[in-house]
Design an enzyme around this catalytic site. Sequence first.
Site, PDB file in Angstrom:
ATOM      1  N   LYS A  13       0.839  -1.217   0.000  1.00  0.00           N
ATOM      2  CA  LYS A  13       0.000   0.000   0.000  1.00  0.00           C
ATOM      3  C   LYS A  13       0.866   1.257   0.000  1.00  0.00           C
ATOM      4  O   LYS A  13       0.579   2.215  -0.698  1.00  0.00           O
ATOM      5  CB  LYS A  13      -0.902   0.040   1.242  1.00  0.00           C
ATOM      6  CG  LYS A  13      -1.929  -1.062   1.329  1.00  0.00           C
ATOM      7  CD  LYS A  13      -2.910  -0.821   2.458  1.00  0.00           C
ATOM      8  CE  LYS A  13      -2.305  -0.864   3.855  1.00  0.00           C
ATOM      9  NZ  LYS A  13      -1.837  -2.174   4.299  1.00  0.00           N
ATOM     10  N   ARG A  85      -9.539   1.672   8.373  1.00  0.00           N
ATOM     11  CA  ARG A  85      -9.301   0.248   8.615  1.00  0.00           C
ATOM     12  C   ARG A  85     -10.512  -0.407   9.261  1.00  0.00           C
ATOM     13  O   ARG A  85     -10.517  -1.620   9.456  1.00  0.00           O
ATOM     14  CB  ARG A  85      -8.094   0.076   9.529  1.00  0.00           C
ATOM     15  CG  ARG A  85      -6.804  -0.279   8.802  1.00  0.00           C
ATOM     16  CD  ARG A  85      -5.707  -0.349   9.841  1.00  0.00           C
ATOM     17  NE  ARG A  85      -4.577  -1.155   9.504  1.00  0.00           N
ATOM     18  CZ  ARG A  85      -3.436  -0.671   9.021  1.00  0.00           C
ATOM     19  NH1 ARG A  85      -3.314   0.595   8.725  1.00  0.00           N
ATOM     20  NH2 ARG A  85      -2.415  -1.475   8.811  1.00  0.00           N
ATOM     21  N   ARG A 124      11.015  -7.437   4.902  1.00  0.00           N
ATOM     22  CA  ARG A 124      10.956  -5.995   4.579  1.00  0.00           C
ATOM     23  C   ARG A 124      11.901  -5.193   5.481  1.00  0.00           C
ATOM     24  O   ARG A 124      12.024  -5.463   6.668  1.00  0.00           O
ATOM     25  CB  ARG A 124       9.518  -5.504   4.780  1.00  0.00           C
ATOM     26  CG  ARG A 124       9.384  -4.002   4.717  1.00  0.00           C
ATOM     27  CD  ARG A 124       7.963  -3.586   4.481  1.00  0.00           C
ATOM     28  NE  ARG A 124       7.062  -3.866   5.586  1.00  0.00           N
ATOM     29  CZ  ARG A 124       5.767  -3.544   5.571  1.00  0.00           C
ATOM     30  NH1 ARG A 124       5.238  -2.976   4.513  1.00  0.00           N
ATOM     31  NH2 ARG A 124       5.000  -3.813   6.599  1.00  0.00           N
ATOM     32  N   ARG A 159      11.043  -3.028  10.781  1.00  0.00           N
ATOM     33  CA  ARG A 159       9.958  -2.535  11.615  1.00  0.00           C
ATOM     34  C   ARG A 159       9.706  -3.528  12.732  1.00  0.00           C
ATOM     35  O   ARG A 159       9.719  -4.733  12.513  1.00  0.00           O
ATOM     36  CB  ARG A 159       8.684  -2.389  10.779  1.00  0.00           C
ATOM     37  CG  ARG A 159       8.564  -1.051  10.131  1.00  0.00           C
ATOM     38  CD  ARG A 159       7.413  -0.978   9.184  1.00  0.00           C
ATOM     39  NE  ARG A 159       6.147  -1.426   9.737  1.00  0.00           N
ATOM     40  CZ  ARG A 159       4.969  -1.271   9.123  1.00  0.00           C
ATOM     41  NH1 ARG A 159       4.926  -0.684   7.954  1.00  0.00           N
ATOM     42  NH2 ARG A 159       3.860  -1.711   9.669  1.00  0.00           N
ATOM     43  N   ARG A 170      -1.332  -9.409  12.800  1.00  0.00           N
ATOM     44  CA  ARG A 170      -1.859  -8.282  12.016  1.00  0.00           C
ATOM     45  C   ARG A 170      -2.758  -8.784  10.880  1.00  0.00           C
ATOM     46  O   ARG A 170      -3.751  -8.147  10.534  1.00  0.00           O
ATOM     47  CB  ARG A 170      -0.711  -7.434  11.451  1.00  0.00           C
ATOM     48  CG  ARG A 170      -0.045  -6.594  12.536  1.00  0.00           C
ATOM     49  CD  ARG A 170       1.313  -6.099  12.111  1.00  0.00           C
ATOM     50  NE  ARG A 170       1.258  -5.184  10.997  1.00  0.00           N
ATOM     51  CZ  ARG A 170       2.268  -4.987  10.144  1.00  0.00           C
ATOM     52  NH1 ARG A 170       3.386  -5.668  10.270  1.00  0.00           N
ATOM     53  NH2 ARG A 170       2.146  -4.131   9.176  1.00  0.00           N
TER      54      ARG A 170
HETATM   55  P1  AMP Z   1       0.715   0.120   8.788  1.00  0.00           P
HETATM   56  O1  AMP Z   1       2.029   0.814   8.666  1.00  0.00           O
HETATM   57  O2  AMP Z   1      -0.379   0.755   7.960  1.00  0.00           O
HETATM   58  O3  AMP Z   1       0.797  -1.373   8.579  1.00  0.00           O
HETATM   59  O4  AMP Z   1       0.226   0.337  10.314  1.00  0.00           O
HETATM   60  C1  AMP Z   1       0.978  -0.147  11.395  1.00  0.00           C
HETATM   61  C2  AMP Z   1       0.090  -0.277  12.624  1.00  0.00           C
HETATM   62  O5  AMP Z   1      -0.437   1.025  12.988  1.00  0.00           O
HETATM   63  C3  AMP Z   1      -1.139  -1.141  12.434  1.00  0.00           C
HETATM   64  O6  AMP Z   1      -0.849  -2.534  12.594  1.00  0.00           O
HETATM   65  C4  AMP Z   1      -2.072  -0.601  13.537  1.00  0.00           C
HETATM   66  O7  AMP Z   1      -1.649  -1.085  14.813  1.00  0.00           O
HETATM   67  C5  AMP Z   1      -1.761   0.901  13.489  1.00  0.00           C
HETATM   68  N1  AMP Z   1      -2.680   1.574  12.544  1.00  0.00           N
HETATM   69  C6  AMP Z   1      -2.368   2.122  11.328  1.00  0.00           C
HETATM   70  N2  AMP Z   1      -3.455   2.648  10.736  1.00  0.00           N
HETATM   71  C7  AMP Z   1      -4.489   2.442  11.589  1.00  0.00           C
HETATM   72  C8  AMP Z   1      -5.886   2.728  11.539  1.00  0.00           C
HETATM   73  N3  AMP Z   1      -6.454   3.314  10.477  1.00  0.00           N
HETATM   74  N4  AMP Z   1      -6.641   2.367  12.608  1.00  0.00           N
HETATM   75  C9  AMP Z   1      -6.098   1.776  13.694  1.00  0.00           C
HETATM   76  N5  AMP Z   1      -4.792   1.443  13.793  1.00  0.00           N
HETATM   77  C10 AMP Z   1      -3.993   1.770  12.760  1.00  0.00           C
END
Ligand code: AMP
Length: 219
Positions: A13, A85, A124, A159, A170
């Site tokens: 994404k 989300r 990654r 990460r 996740r």
């Molecule tokens: P990402 O980098 O998008 O994979 O996000 C990393 C983590 O941030 C996710 O696994 C969630 O714990 C938190 N997170 C990111 N976006 C959201 C969202 N829209 N709502 C709730 N938690 C989020």
Amino acid sequence: MYIIMLGAPGTGKGTIGKEICKKFNLSHLATGDIFREEIKKQTELGIIADKYISKGQLVPDEITISMVESKLDKLDDVVLDGYPRTINQAECLKKYLESKGKSVTAVVNLDVPDEDLVTRTSSRIICSNKECGASFNTKFMPPKQEGICDKCGSPLIKRKDDEPETIRQRLDVYHKNTEKLIEYYVNEGLLFNINIDIYCENVKEVTTAKAVEEINKRR
Ligand code: AMP
């Protein structure tokens, strides 16, 4: 123009979202990046968010929604990466945009089988320099020099939530919550799907080209 990137963790994404930003001159708003930055700075928001993120759980809606809306107040043309989300976040986004006389332009759903995602996400590595944020992969897209970002020369890091155990957690969270969004945006007539073969050469270019073509049809 408001483009939403949907897809499980590790589908690309961020990478594809940034390419779409370049093509259409849009801002990139990635909730995960914002949370990671807040965690690094150890702000009040960061300390709370870390409790959820380190366990692979979603940060509660009341925190996430107000944070995103305060960012959107300052932006007009955006690729939303990692937001919404949950259905509640999607409903709030719709209402928020309506209040500005705007609406979602298109929803890009990146579709990759789970087993491919665990393989890809666990290898990654990302740039430690937040301004850069480049993403590499030791198996699929290695940097030219090991451990060093091609773009800015900063060290590359893993990460914290990209460990296989957390990735599976996740993915579970994704299937429970975010998958419902696919149905939601199909019903809104906004979603298009891109099936991704992560083993295909030029996967980034092929996926970006498909996304750009579909967005152009909906502008
Ligand atoms: P990402 O980098 O998008 O994979 O996000 C990393 C983590 O941030 C996710 O696994 C969630 O714990 C938190 N997170 C990111 N976006 C959201 C969202 N829209 N709502 C709730 N938690 C989020």
